[in-house]
Enzyme design. Structure first.
Site, PDB file in Angstrom:
ATOM      1  N   ASP A  37      33.430   4.066  23.153  1.00 36.97           N
ATOM      2  CA  ASP A  37      32.333   3.541  22.437  1.00 36.97           C
ATOM      3  C   ASP A  37      31.796   2.164  22.879  1.00 36.97           C
ATOM      4  OD1 ASP A  37      31.766   4.787  19.322  1.00 36.97           O
ATOM      5  OD2 ASP A  37      30.904   2.809  19.777  1.00 36.97           O
ATOM      6  N   ASP A  63      29.696   2.026  27.671  1.00 38.99           N
ATOM      7  CA  ASP A  63      28.126   2.446  27.536  1.00 38.99           C
ATOM      8  C   ASP A  63      27.949   3.944  28.214  1.00 38.99           C
ATOM      9  OD1 ASP A  63      25.337   2.771  27.466  1.00 38.99           O
ATOM     10  OD2 ASP A  63      24.947   1.036  28.172  1.00 38.99           O
ATOM     11  N   TYR A 181      14.006  11.381  20.039  1.00 40.36           N
ATOM     12  CA  TYR A 181      15.348  11.686  19.839  1.00 40.36           C
ATOM     13  C   TYR A 181      15.400  13.209  19.869  1.00 40.36           C
ATOM     14  CZ  TYR A 181      19.396  12.648  16.783  1.00 40.36           C
ATOM     15  OH  TYR A 181      20.540  13.182  16.163  1.00 40.36           O
ATOM     16  N   THR A 216      26.412  10.160   7.735  1.00 40.93           N
ATOM     17  CA  THR A 216      26.991   9.052   8.658  1.00 40.93           C
ATOM     18  C   THR A 216      26.427   8.111   8.767  1.00 40.93           C
ATOM     19  OG1 THR A 216      25.796   9.687  10.536  1.00 40.93           O
ATOM     20  CG2 THR A 216      28.071  11.085  10.370  1.00 40.93           C
ATOM     21  N   THR A 219      22.472   8.551   9.286  1.00 41.81           N
ATOM     22  CA  THR A 219      21.672   9.167   8.351  1.00 41.81           C
ATOM     23  C   THR A 219      21.750   8.217   7.164  1.00 41.81           C
ATOM     24  OG1 THR A 219      23.442  10.664   7.759  1.00 41.81           O
ATOM     25  CG2 THR A 219      21.827  11.526   9.023  1.00 41.81           C
TER      26      THR A 219
END
Ligand code: NAD
Length: 276
Positions: A37, A63, A181, A216, A219
């Site tokens: 992460d 990354d 996205y 999460t 959202t």
């Protein structure tokens, strides 16, 4: 016997949300996990949660868009735990400057950039090249790079591995996110299908999860911008958002031998949003 006994899973984006839920669920089923992460503190917290279940875990600063970082991440699995059986690519962003957990910034951005908005044509013309490139390099290129790094080890070790990519309903439905996205998640769907065919002969399965709207950090702004949240939930026949455990259980199925005849498949835990 637990469903992932003796397995080692690498999970990108495992510091939060869906990636963390997968890490914990996999550990409950006997797996050791390696968390990649870009945020170190949340990743360390996931390690604690896994260790509390009696499994081994390690976090690696990663990354997702970096080939070198993905190589290092996969190498840690093999160096630390001796194998690499499962990869989940959960690292992802909804926008170029998305920082998981920074709810205020995301909500501000929804207003500033007109996600709720008035003038969709203007919104299209204002998508910047930097925005497009960064979202794509994390979500799509990052998925491909993580897979390449993991598959090199699986091939070298003769592992009949399972790869679970995290796409989205946004990869198939234009109403489920901004243009960069949605396009990046479409790419994840095709990366999944294409590599499934390439890797089947080597005994490596590749499947995707295309979640609907799940609670999460990504959202969280939906509840802070009621008009946007309502608009999105209006399209969900079950009338509610999903929870990370529902995605982790889907990932567990795909990661385990229970899905042994699945490859190139995209499952949509989405409350009925996408029914084609
Ligand atoms: N939450 C949803 O409703 C939903 C729906 C469909 C798909 N998804 C996808 O699920 C995945 C996980 O999202 P989430 O909802 O759990 O969000 P999240 O913010 O809770 O978790 C995303 C994680 O990815 C990490 N990350 C971001 N950029 C990274 C980078 N460059 N390198 C490494 N790690 C990075 C973040 O630090 C974070 O820990 C994402 O790919 C997202 O697009 C989420």
């Amino acid at each position: 016997m637990a469903r992932l006994t003796g397995k080692v899973a690498v999970i990108t984006g495992g510091g939060n949300g869906l990636g963390r839920a997968c890490a914990v669920r996999f550990a409950e089923e006997g797996a050791d996990v390696v968390i990649g992460d870009i945020l170190d503190d949340p990743a360390a917290r996931t390690v604690e949660l896994v260790e509390a279940l009696g499994r081994r875990a390690v976090a690696v600063h990663t990354d997702a868009a970096s080939a070198a970082d993905n190589d290092a991440l996969a190498a840690v699995a093999v160096d630390s735990f001796g194998r690499l059986d499962v990869l989940v690519t959960a690292a992802g962003v909804s926008s170029a400057n998305y920082v998981s957990g920074d709810h205020a910034a995301i909500t501000r951005r929804l207003y500033d950039e007109g996600a709720i908005a008035l003038d969709p044509a203007r919104r299209f013309t204002e998508v910047s090249l930097d925005e497009w490139n960064r979202v794509f390099e994390i979500n799509a290129t990052g998925t491909m790079l993580a897979m390449q790094s993991a598959v090199r080890h699986m091939l070298a070790l003769g592992t009949r591995g399972s790869i679970v990519t995290i796409a989205s309903i946004a990869g198939k439905h234009p109403d489920a996110g901004p243009l960069p996205y949605c396009v990046s998640k479409s790419a994840v769907c095709m990366i999944t299908k294409h590599t499934a065919r390439q890797l089947a002969g080597a005994g490596i399965r590749v499947n995707a999860i295309g979640p609907g709207f799940i609670e999460t950090n990504m959202t969280a702004p939906l509840s802070e911008v009621p008009e946007l949240g309502k608009r999105l939930l209006d399209g969900v026949p079950m009338g509610r958002m999903g929870v990370p455990l529902e995605i982790a259980n889907t990932a567990l199925f795909l990661a385990s031998d229970e899905s042994s005849y699945f490859t190139g498949e995209i499952l949509h835990p989405d409350g009925g949003f996408f029914t084609e």
